[in-house]
Design an enzyme around this catalytic site. Structure first.
Site, PDB file in Angstrom:
ATOM      1  N   TYR A 139     -10.145   6.069  23.259  1.00 43.21           N
ATOM      2  CA  TYR A 139     -12.111   5.712  22.845  1.00 43.21           C
ATOM      3  C   TYR A 139     -12.686   5.449  23.651  1.00 43.21           C
ATOM      4  O   TYR A 139     -13.867   6.289  23.804  1.00 43.21           O
ATOM      5  CB  TYR A 139     -11.999   5.124  21.253  1.00 43.21           C
ATOM      6  CG  TYR A 139     -11.929   5.829  19.605  1.00 43.21           C
ATOM      7  CD1 TYR A 139     -12.334   6.746  19.847  1.00 43.21           C
ATOM      8  CD2 TYR A 139     -10.742   5.645  19.353  1.00 43.21           C
ATOM      9  CE1 TYR A 139     -12.109   7.566  18.693  1.00 43.21           C
ATOM     10  CE2 TYR A 139     -10.427   5.935  17.935  1.00 43.21           C
ATOM     11  CZ  TYR A 139     -11.366   7.163  17.545  1.00 43.21           C
ATOM     12  OH  TYR A 139     -11.256   7.934  16.883  1.00 43.21           O
ATOM     13  N   GLU A 154      12.161  -0.170   3.880  1.00 38.51           N
ATOM     14  CA  GLU A 154      11.702   1.478   4.246  1.00 38.51           C
ATOM     15  C   GLU A 154      10.230   1.582   3.706  1.00 38.51           C
ATOM     16  O   GLU A 154       9.499   1.647   4.746  1.00 38.51           O
ATOM     17  CB  GLU A 154      12.795   2.648   3.599  1.00 38.51           C
ATOM     18  CG  GLU A 154      11.988   3.641   4.327  1.00 38.51           C
ATOM     19  CD  GLU A 154      12.613   4.994   3.634  1.00 38.51           C
ATOM     20  OE1 GLU A 154      12.159   6.127   4.141  1.00 38.51           O
ATOM     21  OE2 GLU A 154      13.867   5.047   3.256  1.00 38.51           O
ATOM     22  N   ASP A 168      15.942   4.057   1.722  1.00 41.60           N
ATOM     23  CA  ASP A 168      16.319   5.465  -0.035  1.00 41.60           C
ATOM     24  C   ASP A 168      17.530   6.200   0.966  1.00 41.60           C
ATOM     25  O   ASP A 168      18.217   6.212   1.850  1.00 41.60           O
ATOM     26  CB  ASP A 168      15.079   6.428   0.917  1.00 41.60           C
ATOM     27  CG  ASP A 168      13.632   6.548  -0.268  1.00 41.60           C
ATOM     28  OD1 ASP A 168      13.802   5.398  -0.302  1.00 41.60           O
ATOM     29  OD2 ASP A 168      12.761   7.624   0.628  1.00 41.60           O
TER      30      ASP A 168
END
Length: 353
Positions: free
Chosen positions: A95, A181, A234
């Protein structure tokens, strides 16, 4: 600090010497994303070989000249910050001149290239990044600015510090660490008071692919406490990829493997073999996409899979079924099955790989 300043001065000196000879300056960078430059050591993970292939960023080539200029600009920003002992986030830098940099990813890539080129960790370049990971459980520490953090009090979640290197006075009575996760599973375990019910533990989530600070914190906690670390992912190729990043590192950051990887991490779940063992209904599972198949094939070729025969079996089960499952699939058995049955059984009877 003096080593950082000297390294930058050497780069600029080379540029000036080349200009004095009426030649076009060139910067040489290691090829960070090439698997041929990576070697696997089971004690470290994926690390960059000492004689890796390089690419040249030329100042007289229209394609690479803008990058050459941006690297010099970034070196100037870093030099001033190290001199004045100030810090900035990658976002602050972007920025400060959005037109010049064009996008945040350009800034991120250039910083990593510079870190690799100078062989200096990003933290020593006085560049911080906003952490996205969370930590909770039996842990207290003091941040670099003196702020005392106590995660032990309640089910409070704390953001992983942006200056992991600077944290000190780490105290914990945790018996193990659990890397989760996804944020949703992490929050669910907190709601179920998992950190206290089971036995004191530390829980961390990188909320998907972990950022550098989350990986640094996992490594720092491992160095400090030497307790077992388990992962809860997962049962899909993406989850396995994330676990491998914590355990063995990533190709793009292989030049910093020694500070980032914890090869002793264990895969607790969700294992593909668990789905059959627990009689998870087939209609609760998700069919593979083409992307899943490609990701799994890529993981199966990685050098670390050969030294993990049990992992290979799990990957073969997944490949044969062409089905995947999120951790939330366990709620099909009961709403608190994960914290009440699944994790306690796994931890008590050694159901990890």
């Amino acid at each position: 600090s003096s080593a950082v300043l000297e390294a930058i001065e050497n780069v600029i000196e080379d540029v000036l010497k080349t200009l004095a000879q009426k030649k076009a300056p060139v910067l040489t960078l290691s090829n960070r994303s090439n698997w041929r430059n990576i070697e696997f050591k089971d004690s470290v993970g994926l690390q960059m070989v000492s004689h890796c292939t390089t690419k040249q960023i030329r100042s007289d080539c229209p394609r690479s000249a803008p990058k050459f200029a941006l690297i010099l600009k970034m070196l100037s920003i870093i030099y001033k910050m190290v001199q004045s002992n100030t810090y900035a986030t990658k976002r602050d830098i972007y920025y400060s001149d959005t037109l010049l940099f064009g996008s945040q990813s350009v800034v991120d890539n250039i910083i990593t290239d510079i870190s690799c080129m100078l062989k200096i960790p990003r933290r020593s370049l006085h560049i911080l990044s906003t952490s996205k990971g969370f930590v909770a459980g039996d842990l207290s520490y003091t941040e670099a600015d003196g702020t005392k953090v106590n995660c032990t009090c309640s089910a409070t979640v704390f953001t992983v510090p942006s200056n992991v290197q600077g944290i000190k006075n780490l105290i914990s009575h945790a018996k193990f660490m659990l890397i989760v996760e996804k944020d949703a599973t992490f929050q669910r375990l907190l709601d179920d008071d998992f950190c206290n019910k089971m036995s004191p533990c530390i829980m961390i989530t990188g909320r998907g692919v972990p950022d550098l600070n989350t990986r640094l914190l996992v490594r720092k906690l491992w160095d400090s406490f030497q307790i077992p670390i388990f992962t809860l992912m997962d049962a899909d190729p993406h989850g396995i990829e994330i676990m491998c990043i914590y355990k063995y590192g990533s190709v793009s950051m292989s030049f910093e493997a020694h500070h980032l990887t914890v090869p002793s991490i264990k895969w607790l779940g969700l294992l593909p073999s668990d789905l059959k063992r627990l009689n998870i209904r087939r209609d609760a599972l998700i069919p593979f996409t083409k992307q899943d198949q490609n990701k799994l094939a890529s993981i199966q070729k990685r050098p670390y899979i050969t030294c993990q025969p049990m992992w290979k079996k799990e990957l073969d089960i997944m490949e044969a079924s062409k089905l995947k499952a999120e951790i939330q699939v366990l709620t099909s058995l009961s709403s608190d099955y994960l914290s009440r049955v699944y994790l306690p059984n796994k931890l008590q009877f050694g159901g990890w790989l």
